[in-house]
Enzyme design. Structure first.
Site, short mmCIF file in Angstrom:
data_model
loop_
_atom_site.label_atom_id
_atom_site.label_comp_id
_atom_site.label_asym_id
_atom_site.label_seq_id
_atom_site.Cartn_x
_atom_site.Cartn_y
_atom_site.Cartn_z
CB CYS A 55 1.01 -3.90 5.44
SG CYS A 55 -0.63 -4.82 5.82
CG HIS A 84 -0.18 0.07 2.56
ND1 HIS A 84 -0.07 1.42 3.15
CD2 HIS A 84 0.22 -1.02 3.58
CE1 HIS A 84 0.71 1.18 4.21
NE2 HIS A 84 0.58 -0.22 4.39
#
Length: 537
Positions: free
Chosen positions: A448, A429
């Site tokens: 992440c 992301h």
């Protein structure tokens, strides 16, 4: 015959009795049938292994290795076992020397039968280890969640029976070029260790271009030994030395500023044995991935390299820097492969419960008006009035609310996230925290993978499905609303952890073991019997 089996079986474990009865059935149950000592020994020796027992039973207890007709198979096996060390495998595990001695000392058909099964066990052990690795990832680290594609042992034997033996063994290791390059590098490192290494460790302080003296000469000698420049007696930190330092820094994942500081000295002082450990672990990791289709187009996220790459037909066509999980508990990014199916533009951040309870609940207990950028909702999705809730009554176990952050430029996920649904809730992301990408070691996230150039990454992915990837992406972005943009063809994603990896030029580049995983893996490899030339202690 039945009486003979019964008299023998009364002195054997139940499993051997079953094997002998199976042998009797294989002979058609003929009361007068004679069982050769070889066949009986094979049945007994294989009895503890259902795969081997079934294989020999179904093949009428015929030899695979020990008859005169099996010379080619036998030779191919011994050649493979003799070269197991080239693959960084635990050589003693396969017992090649003991197997050879078994042939030399063999004086009976019963001995031949037992040796027959021992050779099959060695074959299966070696074939498994060189193909899919001999260390179980999950036993090493909680972040090693990679599913290893295990092969069927029975099928392995059946395939070998009809294959050209030498060619069969050549097909077992990973067939990607990087594996062969790592093997070569391993042998080169062993030779370097055997010849004394790359000279004495540097005992120098910070050095910059223009410096002079003995420390500069020592630096130059080290880089000559490492193959980065030609020999010279100069004690001046000149342009040639600076370029050599920069090449070394690039090859080791450091900022290529040409300044020799503490970090650069530490990497320059790595021994051949240390580098060989990284190479051996990389080979084992590749074996874990052997059989996983990389994909003609795939995404390669190497955690200690802090990069995400799009690879098309074996060539990197796009690359961006990353921030990965911090080196703390469950925040370390896991390693696994999956399929990227879509991207979410203007995403909502649904805060993981672990972050809610560990980080935000204590803040709310101190001040209900903290973290105002996050929305608090009940189980029905209704907004919670902070002023009416006593957050001090809750614990991590009974906190009943969820937290989320609506789409915005300040959203923790930035303006786009790339999804490959997985049980670990890991994805790639954007992020509003751009300053972290300037760091050399970028382990700061909750697990992440943050991308330094997320928009360009999106354009590169979309270029395969539209003539105007920028326009398509921005048409979604400009709405300001959360929306999903599917990929026409899902793209394999491989989140990996290689501290040694061949460059496009074929040289090996090294990275820091940021999570300490390689150290754990090599410890397990050494415990299993892997040895290094020159390794002390």
């Amino acid at each position: 015959m039945i009486a003979r089996i019964s008299r023998h079986a009364c002195m054997c474990p139940r499993i051997v009795l079953f094997a002998l009865l199976s042998l009797f059935v294989a002979l058609g149950g003929r009361a007068g049938a004679e069982v050769s000592p070889f066949r009986q020994a094979v049945a007994e020796a294989a009895a503890g292994d259902p795969i081997l027992s079934g294989f020999y039973r179904d093949h009428d207890y015929a030899p695979v290795w020990t008859s005169s007709a099996d010379a080619v198979r036998r030779a191919a096996l011994f050649i493979a076992l003799d070269h197991a060390g080239d693959h960084g495998l635990p050589v003693r595990k396969y017992g090649a020397d003991q197997l050879r001695q078994g042939f030399e000392r063999m004086t009976s058909e019963r001995q031949r039968g037992r040796l027959e099964v021992a050779l099959s066990r060695a074959f299966l052990d070696y074939a498994h280890d060189v193909q899919t690795g001999f260390i179980q990832p999950a036993s090493i680290d909680a972040g090693l969640v990679r599913a290893v594609p295990e092969r069927d042992r029975r099928a392995m034997l059946e395939q070998f029976m009809v294959a050209e033996p030498h060619g069969f063994f050549r097909t077992l290791p990973p067939q990607v070029p990087q594996y062969a390059q790592l093997m070569k590098a391993r042998l080169d490192l062993e030779r370097a260790a055997a010849s004394g290494g790359w000279g004495p460790a540097l005992r120098i302080g910070k050095l910059e271009p223009g410096a002079r003296g003995a420390s500069v000469a020592a630096l130059r000698d080290k880089l000559v030994a490492l193959g980065y420049m030609r020999a010279s007696a100069s004690q001046v930190y000149d342009g040639a030395l600076q370029k050599a330092v920069q090449r070394f820094q690039l090859d080791n994942g450091m900022q290529a500023d040409g300044v020799v500081g503490e970090g650069t000295v530490q990497e320059l002082n790595r021994s051949p044995e240390e580098r060989e450990r990284a190479v051996l672990v990389a080979m084992e990791r590749l074996r874990w991935m052997n059989g996983i289709p990389l994909g003609q187009r795939h995404i390669w996220v190497n955690l200690p390299d802090f990069t995400a790459k799009i690879v098309d037909d074996g060539k990197v066509t796009f690359e961006t820097v990353t921030v990965v999980g911090m080196n703390q508990g469950d925040r370390r990014s896991p390693e696994f492969s999956d399929l990227m199916e879509f991207m979410v533009i203007n995403p909502t951040w649904n805060v993981p419960r672990s972050i809610v309870t560990k980080e935000y609940l204590p803040m709310l207990q101190k001040d209900p008006n903290s973290v105002r950028h996050l929305r608090i909702t009940d189980r029905r999705g209704r907004a919670v009035d902070r002023e009416s809730v006593d957050f001090t009554q809750f614990t991590a176990g009974n906190f009943p609310f969820a937290m989320s952050q609506p789409p915005s430029g300040d959203n923790a996920l930035g303006l786009v996230k790339f999804m490959f649904p997985n049980p670990y809730n890991i994805y790639l992301h954007d992020t509003p925290s751009k300053s972290l990408f300037k760091r050399e070691v970028r382990a700061f996230s909750h697990g992440c993978i943050r991308l330094g150039s997320p928009f360009d990454f999106a354009y590169a992915l979309l270029a395969r499905q539209t003539d105007d990837p920028v326009g398509l992406f921005k048409s979604y972005l400009q709405t300001g609303r959360e929306s999903t943009l599917p990929l026409d063809r899902p793209v394999p994603v491989h989140i990996v952890y290689f501290t040694a990896w061949p460059s496009a030029k074929g040289t090996i580049e090294y990275r820091r073991d940021v999570y300490g995983r390689d150290a754990k893996i090599f410890g397990a490899m050494r415990d299993a019997g892997v040895e290094l030339v020159g390794l002390q202690g």
